[in-house]
Design an enzyme around this catalytic site. Sequence first.
Site, PDB file in Angstrom:
ATOM      1  N   SER A 122       0.833  -1.197   0.000  1.00  0.00           N
ATOM      2  CA  SER A 122       0.000   0.000   0.000  1.00  0.00           C
ATOM      3  C   SER A 122       0.876   1.260   0.000  1.00  0.00           C
ATOM      4  O   SER A 122       1.556   1.534  -0.980  1.00  0.00           O
ATOM      5  CB  SER A 122      -0.957  -0.033   1.198  1.00  0.00           C
ATOM      6  OG  SER A 122      -1.918   0.974   1.096  1.00  0.00           O
ATOM      7  N   HIS A 182      -4.189  -0.478  -4.407  1.00  0.00           N
ATOM      8  CA  HIS A 182      -5.615  -0.801  -4.202  1.00  0.00           C
ATOM      9  C   HIS A 182      -6.380  -0.486  -5.488  1.00  0.00           C
ATOM     10  O   HIS A 182      -7.523  -0.022  -5.451  1.00  0.00           O
ATOM     11  CB  HIS A 182      -6.212   0.023  -3.051  1.00  0.00           C
ATOM     12  CG  HIS A 182      -5.511  -0.107  -1.747  1.00  0.00           C
ATOM     13  ND1 HIS A 182      -5.689  -1.169  -0.879  1.00  0.00           N
ATOM     14  CD2 HIS A 182      -4.599   0.710  -1.152  1.00  0.00           C
ATOM     15  CE1 HIS A 182      -4.922  -0.993   0.189  1.00  0.00           C
ATOM     16  NE2 HIS A 182      -4.254   0.125   0.038  1.00  0.00           N
ATOM     17  N   GLU A 187      -5.166  -5.147  -4.946  1.00  0.00           N
ATOM     18  CA  GLU A 187      -4.917  -5.761  -3.647  1.00  0.00           C
ATOM     19  C   GLU A 187      -4.536  -7.231  -3.805  1.00  0.00           C
ATOM     20  O   GLU A 187      -4.914  -7.887  -4.772  1.00  0.00           O
ATOM     21  CB  GLU A 187      -6.149  -5.600  -2.761  1.00  0.00           C
ATOM     22  CG  GLU A 187      -6.449  -4.136  -2.456  1.00  0.00           C
ATOM     23  CD  GLU A 187      -7.663  -3.945  -1.572  1.00  0.00           C
ATOM     24  OE1 GLU A 187      -8.301  -4.947  -1.205  1.00  0.00           O
ATOM     25  OE2 GLU A 187      -7.972  -2.782  -1.245  1.00  0.00           O
TER      26      GLU A 187
END
Length: 220
Positions: free
Chosen positions: A87, A137, A164
């Site tokens: 992330s 994401h 993800e």
Amino acid sequence: MSSEEPDSAYIYFKKQFEKLTSNPIIMLNFDKTTATNKVLNDSLQNAKLIFISGGDQSRFMNVVKNTPIYTAIHQAYENGSTIAGTSAGAAVMCEHMITGNQKLETKYTETFNNIRYDNLETTTGLGLVKNVIIDQHFLKRSRYNRLLSALVEFPTHIGIGIDESTALIVRDKEIEIVGESEVIVVKKPKGIAKSKKENLVSIKSLEMAVYNEGQKFKIQ
């Protein structure tokens, strides 16, 4: 340093890594008071793997930028260490790092409502991967508008959207996909025109590809 809950993030990732290695796994949670600590920076520089947690990439770079931490990470990388992250830890790998904020909006949203110029906020990242903008994401949060906005600002870069449970393995100029979902790659925007109306933009053409596990592509 990306996470608001660094202890919890460390415990979670440590459990995962302990299944893979018997090597010691430690947390280095630098702040402004420890950023120049030589012992801690030596440990960082000599690590075989440096893993950067998720959270807020700007929070991470606010601690690291223009400090011995930045130098130690780059030295470890040059010595052959693996630098990884999830992330926010993926976003920081670029020279021009997406912060997630919009210049033309006061409220943060996970995606952008449209594609506008002079709207995407970027700042300095680690710069380990050159000529690339990384977003994360990607499919889950439908961040196409955000990545295309990045290409408007940096048209010579390659935009990479990682979904993800999916990752890039970068070896020199070759990228391999691993994981459960897909990676979107956009590049070579042509005919960019900027309208005076609400900073809207048009792009006549661009290249786009979708990759999944085991596939590879080259970057500049």
